[in-house]
Motif scaffolding. Structure first.
Motif, short mmCIF file in Angstrom:
data_model
loop_
_atom_site.label_atom_id
_atom_site.label_comp_id
_atom_site.label_asym_id
_atom_site.label_seq_id
_atom_site.Cartn_x
_atom_site.Cartn_y
_atom_site.Cartn_z
N SER A 28 -1.31 -49.65 5.30
CA SER A 28 -0.96 -47.99 4.45
C SER A 28 0.01 -47.65 5.27
O SER A 28 0.29 -47.89 7.12
CB SER A 28 -2.37 -47.47 4.34
OG SER A 28 -2.16 -46.49 5.78
N ASN A 29 1.27 -47.25 4.05
CA ASN A 29 1.89 -46.13 5.35
C ASN A 29 2.39 -44.88 4.42
O ASN A 29 2.32 -44.71 3.32
CB ASN A 29 2.95 -46.51 4.56
CG ASN A 29 4.88 -46.45 5.35
OD1 ASN A 29 4.42 -45.24 5.83
ND2 ASN A 29 6.34 -46.84 5.46
N ILE A 34 1.18 -45.54 9.79
CA ILE A 34 2.10 -46.88 9.44
C ILE A 34 0.27 -47.15 10.03
O ILE A 34 0.23 -47.60 11.09
CB ILE A 34 3.06 -47.72 10.12
CG1 ILE A 34 3.92 -46.80 9.26
CG2 ILE A 34 2.52 -48.89 9.08
CD1 ILE A 34 5.21 -47.48 9.52
N THR A 35 -0.17 -47.53 9.34
CA THR A 35 -1.90 -48.32 9.94
C THR A 35 -1.23 -49.84 9.27
O THR A 35 -1.44 -50.14 8.68
CB THR A 35 -2.51 -48.18 8.73
OG1 THR A 35 -2.58 -46.10 8.81
CG2 THR A 35 -4.07 -48.45 9.16
N GLY A 42 -6.43 -55.08 16.89
CA GLY A 42 -7.14 -54.70 15.80
C GLY A 42 -6.21 -53.24 14.96
O GLY A 42 -4.94 -53.37 15.18
N LYS A 43 -6.72 -52.54 14.09
CA LYS A 43 -6.35 -51.96 14.02
C LYS A 43 -5.55 -50.26 14.49
O LYS A 43 -6.33 -49.82 15.34
CB LYS A 43 -7.31 -50.87 12.66
CG LYS A 43 -6.41 -49.80 11.40
CD LYS A 43 -7.52 -49.65 10.08
CE LYS A 43 -7.63 -51.30 9.69
NZ LYS A 43 -9.03 -50.36 8.59
N GLN A 44 -4.12 -49.82 14.39
CA GLN A 44 -3.26 -49.02 15.26
C GLN A 44 -2.30 -48.48 13.88
O GLN A 44 -2.46 -48.88 12.63
CB GLN A 44 -2.39 -49.66 16.12
CG GLN A 44 -3.38 -50.70 17.28
CD GLN A 44 -4.27 -49.75 18.52
OE1 GLN A 44 -4.09 -49.33 17.85
NE2 GLN A 44 -5.25 -50.77 18.64
N VAL A 45 -2.60 -46.88 14.53
CA VAL A 45 -2.07 -45.98 13.28
C VAL A 45 -0.23 -46.34 14.35
O VAL A 45 -0.50 -44.73 15.48
CB VAL A 45 -2.95 -45.00 13.35
CG1 VAL A 45 -1.34 -43.84 12.45
CG2 VAL A 45 -3.93 -45.10 12.47
N ASP A 49 7.97 -42.80 13.29
CA ASP A 49 9.48 -41.50 13.94
C ASP A 49 9.72 -41.91 15.28
O ASP A 49 10.20 -41.44 16.39
CB ASP A 49 8.96 -40.44 13.89
CG ASP A 49 9.16 -39.65 12.45
OD1 ASP A 49 9.91 -40.44 11.51
OD2 ASP A 49 8.77 -38.40 12.61
N ARG A 50 8.04 -42.26 15.49
CA ARG A 50 8.45 -42.12 17.48
C ARG A 50 8.90 -44.01 18.05
O ARG A 50 9.21 -44.71 18.46
CB ARG A 50 7.25 -42.31 17.91
CG ARG A 50 7.21 -40.71 17.95
CD ARG A 50 5.87 -40.44 18.72
NE ARG A 50 5.07 -39.06 18.21
CZ ARG A 50 4.56 -38.34 18.75
NH1 ARG A 50 3.45 -39.06 19.42
NH2 ARG A 50 4.12 -37.52 18.80
N ILE A 51 8.07 -44.96 17.45
CA ILE A 51 8.56 -46.21 17.10
C ILE A 51 8.66 -47.55 15.58
O ILE A 51 8.03 -46.89 14.85
CB ILE A 51 6.97 -47.30 16.72
CG1 ILE A 51 6.06 -46.31 18.76
CG2 ILE A 51 6.91 -48.54 17.38
CD1 ILE A 51 6.56 -46.48 19.69
N ASP A 52 9.69 -48.17 16.34
CA ASP A 52 10.71 -48.94 15.12
C ASP A 52 9.87 -50.23 14.39
O ASP A 52 10.07 -50.89 15.85
CB ASP A 52 11.90 -48.57 15.38
CG ASP A 52 13.05 -47.48 14.53
OD1 ASP A 52 12.08 -46.84 13.51
OD2 ASP A 52 13.59 -47.62 15.41
N LEU A 53 8.96 -50.80 14.03
CA LEU A 53 8.48 -52.08 13.80
C LEU A 53 8.78 -52.38 13.66
O LEU A 53 10.20 -52.73 13.26
CB LEU A 53 6.60 -51.59 12.92
CG LEU A 53 5.65 -51.00 13.24
CD1 LEU A 53 4.55 -50.64 12.21
CD2 LEU A 53 5.47 -51.50 14.48
N ILE A 54 9.15 -54.03 13.92
CA ILE A 54 10.05 -55.08 13.82
C ILE A 54 9.80 -56.01 12.81
O ILE A 54 7.96 -57.01 13.19
CB ILE A 54 10.44 -56.21 15.10
CG1 ILE A 54 10.82 -55.16 15.90
CG2 ILE A 54 11.80 -56.71 14.02
CD1 ILE A 54 10.32 -55.78 17.86
#
Length: 63
Positions: A28-29, A34-35, A42-45, A49-54
């Protein structure tokens, strides 16, 4: 550039600072949170604003 707002459920991503987590699938977002369900963590939130997922654009591995 923050790609977080473009990530949708089902998309595959990697965490830039946690390569050992493996590939994760966005669950989800909502409001910049972003989960993601990662292979090895496992599941991370993630706060976009802090982390730019690739984003990962590779076919899933055959089992």
């Amino acid at each position: 550039m923050n790609l977080g707002s473009m990530l949708e459920p089902g998309m595959l991503v990697r965490h830039p600072n946690q390569p050992d987590w493996g590939v994760g699938q966005v669950q989800s977002n909502i409001g910049g949170k972003i989960t993601v369900n990662f292979e090895h963590a496992g599941k991370q939130v993630i706060v976009s604003d802090r982390i730019d997922l690739i984003p990962v654009f590779e076919p899933p591995q055959a089992t």
